[in-house]
Design a protein around this motif. Structure first.
Motif, mmCIF file in Angstrom:
data_model
loop_
_atom_site.group_PDB
_atom_site.id
_atom_site.type_symbol
_atom_site.label_atom_id
_atom_site.label_comp_id
_atom_site.label_asym_id
_atom_site.label_seq_id
_atom_site.Cartn_x
_atom_site.Cartn_y
_atom_site.Cartn_z
ATOM 1 N N THR A 61 0.830 -1.207 0.000
ATOM 2 C CA THR A 61 0.000 0.000 0.000
ATOM 3 C C THR A 61 0.864 1.256 0.000
ATOM 4 N N LYS A 64 2.549 1.719 -3.437
ATOM 5 C CA LYS A 64 1.600 2.231 -4.430
ATOM 6 C C LYS A 64 1.343 3.713 -4.216
ATOM 7 N N LEU A 65 1.165 4.098 -2.964
ATOM 8 C CA LEU A 65 0.878 5.490 -2.635
ATOM 9 C C LEU A 65 2.040 6.391 -3.034
ATOM 10 N N SER A 93 -8.231 7.235 -1.844
ATOM 11 C CA SER A 93 -8.523 5.933 -2.447
ATOM 12 C C SER A 93 -7.727 4.801 -1.799
ATOM 13 N N LEU A 94 -6.506 5.102 -1.334
ATOM 14 C CA LEU A 94 -5.667 4.052 -0.754
ATOM 15 C C LEU A 94 -5.771 3.961 0.768
#
Length: 210
Positions: A61, A64-65, A93-94
């Motif tokens: 996570t 990705k962020l 969104s994350l």
């Protein structure tokens, strides 16, 4: 035949979905294996336990962020207000799907992961959000009287505090009930308030319409 990386990715996706749905305490390796349609013995070949799955899920996570925010900040073809709006959307969104119960589980039962997430937010706020604010100042879209370091601290503190169930539990019951809104909406409103306070009129209008 699927390679090891693909299998690990599928395992992490399934585990993360269950952590979001049920929290860390109430998710078992049996649950994860059942969701994947594999034996628990096979699951243990890839990850030695639930804690390792949780840690790996949050690393994915955070990765990705970071990648998405850096791509926005470094994009020369996006206006500054749109970068702010896009960064907010990515954050919501994350981080938005992570419910308060899971955050409470992290704090109580996986403190290393909780502390790592807190450090990540502080580091991300300094290296990326400050870079974005500096760009806004250079373009005349952030009020020059604003202390950028203070804004960075407010930004990081807002996200960090709103994630922490112990922080919100300090407030009277009516305030807590009034906060029973989706986490994504909490991030959106909190950060929008900060943005509206630092932008010039021109940038504020563009931000609202982005």
């Amino acid at each position: 035949m699927p390679n090891k990386a693909n299998i690990e990715s599928k395992i992490l996706d399934a585990a993360y979905k269950l952590f979001l749905q049920k929290g860390y305490r109430h998710t078992t390796m049996d649950d994860i294996a059942q969701m994947l349609g594999m034996s628990k013995k096979t699951l243990y070949k890839y990850y030695p336990g639930k804690f390792e799955l949780l840690a790996a899920s949050f690393e994915v996570t955070k990765t990705k962020l970071t990648a998405k925010v850096e791509a926005i900040v470094d994009n020369r073809y996006i206006s500054f207000p749109l970068k702010l709006k896009s960064t907010l959307t990515v954050m919501a969104s994350l981080l938005g799907p992570i419910n308060p119960e899971l955050f409470e589980d992290l704090r109580e039962h996986a403190p290393e992961i909780w502390e790592g997430l807190e450090e990540y937010i502080k580091e991300s706020a300094y290296t990326r959000f400050k870079q974005l604010l500096d760009q806004g100042i250079s373009e005349g879209l952030v009020n020059p009287a604003v202390n950028v370091n203070l804004v960075v601290m407010l930004y990081a503190t807002a996200i960090q505090s709103l994630m922490d169930p112990k922080f919100t539990a300090q407030f009277p019951e009516p305030i807590q009930k009034g906060m029973k809104i989706p986490p994504a909406d909490i991030y959106d409103q909190a950060i929008t308030i900060i943005y509206n306070g630092i932008l010039t009129d021109e940038a504020r209008n563009e931000f609202a319409n982005a």
